[in-house]
Design a protein around this motif. Structure first.
Motif, short mmCIF file in Angstrom:
data_model
loop_
_atom_site.label_atom_id
_atom_site.label_comp_id
_atom_site.label_asym_id
_atom_site.label_seq_id
_atom_site.Cartn_x
_atom_site.Cartn_y
_atom_site.Cartn_z
N GLY A 172 -82.98 -2.57 -22.96
CA GLY A 172 -82.97 -3.00 -21.55
C GLY A 172 -84.32 -3.20 -20.88
N PRO A 173 -85.30 -2.29 -21.11
CA PRO A 173 -86.58 -2.51 -20.42
C PRO A 173 -87.14 -3.91 -20.69
CG PRO A 173 -86.51 -0.31 -21.31
CD PRO A 173 -85.27 -1.00 -21.82
N ALA A 174 -86.94 -4.42 -21.90
CA ALA A 174 -87.47 -5.76 -22.22
C ALA A 174 -86.77 -6.84 -21.40
CB ALA A 174 -87.31 -6.06 -23.71
N TYR A 175 -85.46 -6.65 -21.10
CA TYR A 175 -84.77 -7.67 -20.29
C TYR A 175 -85.40 -7.71 -18.89
CZ TYR A 175 -81.06 -6.20 -23.61
OH TYR A 175 -80.36 -5.82 -24.71
N PHE A 176 -85.67 -6.52 -18.34
CA PHE A 176 -86.24 -6.49 -16.99
C PHE A 176 -87.68 -7.03 -17.00
CE2 PHE A 176 -82.64 -3.63 -16.45
CZ PHE A 176 -82.12 -4.10 -15.26
N PHE A 177 -88.42 -6.77 -18.09
CA PHE A 177 -89.78 -7.35 -18.19
C PHE A 177 -89.69 -8.87 -18.21
CE2 PHE A 177 -91.00 -3.22 -20.53
CZ PHE A 177 -91.40 -2.61 -19.35
N LEU A 178 -88.69 -9.39 -18.93
CA LEU A 178 -88.52 -10.85 -19.00
C LEU A 178 -88.21 -11.43 -17.61
CD1 LEU A 178 -88.22 -13.46 -20.76
CD2 LEU A 178 -85.81 -12.86 -21.01
N ILE A 179 -87.34 -10.73 -16.88
CA ILE A 179 -86.99 -11.20 -15.53
C ILE A 179 -88.23 -11.15 -14.62
CG2 ILE A 179 -85.63 -10.63 -13.45
CD1 ILE A 179 -83.40 -9.76 -15.41
N MET A 180 -89.01 -10.06 -14.75
CA MET A 180 -90.24 -9.95 -13.93
C MET A 180 -91.21 -11.09 -14.26
SD MET A 180 -91.10 -5.94 -14.05
CE MET A 180 -89.80 -4.75 -14.12
N GLU A 181 -91.31 -11.36 -15.56
CA GLU A 181 -92.20 -12.44 -16.03
C GLU A 181 -91.76 -13.77 -15.41
OE1 GLU A 181 -92.08 -12.18 -20.32
OE2 GLU A 181 -92.92 -14.19 -20.47
N ALA A 182 -90.44 -14.03 -15.44
CA ALA A 182 -89.90 -15.30 -14.93
C ALA A 182 -90.11 -15.41 -13.41
CB ALA A 182 -88.42 -15.40 -15.28
N ALA A 197 -98.37 -12.74 -6.82
CA ALA A 197 -97.03 -12.92 -7.41
C ALA A 197 -96.66 -11.69 -8.24
CB ALA A 197 -97.01 -14.18 -8.27
N ARG A 198 -97.63 -11.15 -8.98
CA ARG A 198 -97.35 -10.00 -9.85
C ARG A 198 -96.99 -8.76 -9.01
NH1 ARG A 198 -100.13 -5.66 -12.07
NH2 ARG A 198 -99.26 -5.05 -14.09
N LEU A 199 -97.85 -8.48 -8.03
CA LEU A 199 -97.65 -7.27 -7.22
C LEU A 199 -96.32 -7.33 -6.45
CD1 LEU A 199 -99.12 -4.67 -6.71
CD2 LEU A 199 -100.18 -5.69 -4.70
N LEU A 200 -96.02 -8.49 -5.87
CA LEU A 200 -94.77 -8.60 -5.11
C LEU A 200 -93.56 -8.50 -6.05
CD1 LEU A 200 -95.61 -11.36 -2.44
CD2 LEU A 200 -95.45 -8.89 -2.13
N THR A 201 -93.68 -9.06 -7.26
CA THR A 201 -92.57 -8.98 -8.23
C THR A 201 -92.32 -7.53 -8.62
OG1 THR A 201 -93.13 -11.15 -9.14
CG2 THR A 201 -91.82 -9.72 -10.53
N LEU A 202 -93.38 -6.82 -8.98
CA LEU A 202 -93.22 -5.44 -9.47
C LEU A 202 -92.68 -4.52 -8.39
CD1 LEU A 202 -96.31 -4.86 -11.78
CD2 LEU A 202 -94.10 -5.85 -12.29
N GLN A 203 -93.23 -4.64 -7.17
CA GLN A 203 -92.77 -3.75 -6.09
C GLN A 203 -91.33 -4.08 -5.71
OE1 GLN A 203 -94.07 -1.04 -5.02
NE2 GLN A 203 -92.77 -0.61 -3.25
N THR A 204 -90.97 -5.36 -5.79
CA THR A 204 -89.59 -5.75 -5.47
C THR A 204 -88.62 -5.19 -6.52
OG1 THR A 204 -90.43 -7.75 -4.41
CG2 THR A 204 -88.09 -7.72 -4.94
N ALA A 205 -89.02 -5.25 -7.80
CA ALA A 205 -88.18 -4.69 -8.87
C ALA A 205 -88.02 -3.19 -8.68
CB ALA A 205 -88.80 -5.00 -10.24
N PHE A 206 -89.14 -2.51 -8.41
CA PHE A 206 -89.13 -1.06 -8.21
C PHE A 206 -88.26 -0.70 -7.00
CE2 PHE A 206 -91.04 2.63 -6.01
CZ PHE A 206 -90.78 3.60 -6.95
#
Ligand code: NAP
Length: 270
Positions: A172-182, A197-206
């Protein structure tokens, strides 16, 4: 658990995460057998060995943390060194069934199979556990406490569910990494800088994961609540659903589960 002697066979990434978590909970008697234990010995106040017999003296729990393909050879070597009282064995090796492990160890003993995942490195793992028939309640508790040092634990009633767990939380962690990447790349395509884009993606996922974990509502309800009719989120969700995102995940997890089943058969052939 604090007074138990825990011996890790294999001192790689996952063992290192577990040892870090266990030391924080106050466990002190930790021993590791590894082909090259020096890096671990430098990092943690633990005893390191390169041979099983010495390390296993008076051990209460053995955590098998070597790669699955060498498990038959390792279990057979350990078998030759075992003496009463037999320790509890916890195997974290992906795709190794208890019936095969028991055959390689050559004795009837208490075996627990566990499937942690990589966020264990930051003590935010999710581990599923299954107890073999010789495991008593105290040993179940001990196994749970050990895995809980790196995140949450959940018991399974049926060992076959390990293949589904492998497909869901193991991979599962890889699926979420893929979604974050996309999402990050889509943000860059909209004109944001890579850093933004990176910071907003990661904080939104968290934030979304934290919100879902802390809420009584399921993910569908939380999603509906932030999807106003005619709004921006609805446009994005409609696009994802038109692309059959749910069906893709269904197919992806089935493919991963089938691979887990096939690997278990292959590893068990020895
Ligand atoms: N990493 C994960 O996210 C994850 C998740 C769930 C389950 N698991 C399971 O956890 C287990 C360990 O994975 P890992 O990622 O920690 O692997 P790893 O980093 O490669 O660790 C395995 C360690 O075992 C050592 N080793 C090799 N042969 C040995 C032997 N005969 N006796 C003692 N130690 C030996 C290796 O040394 P060398 O490098 O010198 O060979 C290495 O340090 C695997 O079975 C895997 O399926 C891992």
């Amino acid at each position: 658990m604090k007074n138990s002697k825990i011996t890790f066979i294999g001192g790689g990434n996952m063992a290192s995460s577990l040892i870090g978590g266990l030391l924080e909970t106050g466990v002190t008697a930790i021993t590791v057998v590894d082909s090259n234990p020096k890096p671990l010995a430098a990092k943690f106040p633990i005893q390191c060995y390169t041979n099983y017999a010495e390390a296993l003296v008076d051990t209460d729990v053995v955590v098998l943390a070597v790669k699955p393909h060498i498990m038959p050879e390792v279990a057979k070597s350990i078998s030759a060194t075992l003496s009463e009282p037999l320790p509890l064995f916890i195997s974290i090796a992906a795709g190794i069934r208890l019936i095969d492990l028991s055959r390689w160890l050559g004795v009837d003993l208490a075996l627990v199979r566990a499937m942690p995942n990589t966020p264990a490195i930051v003590q935010s793992g999710a581990s599923a556990l299954f107890a073999g028939k010789y495991v008593n309640e105290a040993q179940k508790q001990l196994a749970e406490n050990i895995l809980r040092a790196v995140g949450l634990t959940i018991w399974l009633e049926d060992e076959e569910q390990m293949d589904a767990v492998t497909a869901l939380s193991g991979s599962g962690p890889a699926y979420f990494f893929l979604i974050m990447e996309a999402i990050e790349n889509a943000g860059i395509n909209l004109g944001l800088s890579k850093d933004v884009a990176r910071l907003l993606t990661l904080q939104t996922a968290f934030g979304a994961a934290k919100m879902a974990l802390e809420s009584q509502d399921d993910a569908a309800t939380l999603r509906a609540r932030v999807t106003s009719k005619g709004g921006t989120t609805e446009q994005a969700i409609n696009t994802l659903q038109a692309g059959n995102l749910e069906s893709l995940f269904d197919q992806a997890l089935k493919a991963a589960q089938q691979r887990a089943v096939n690997l278990a058969i292959q590893f068990g052939e020895d």
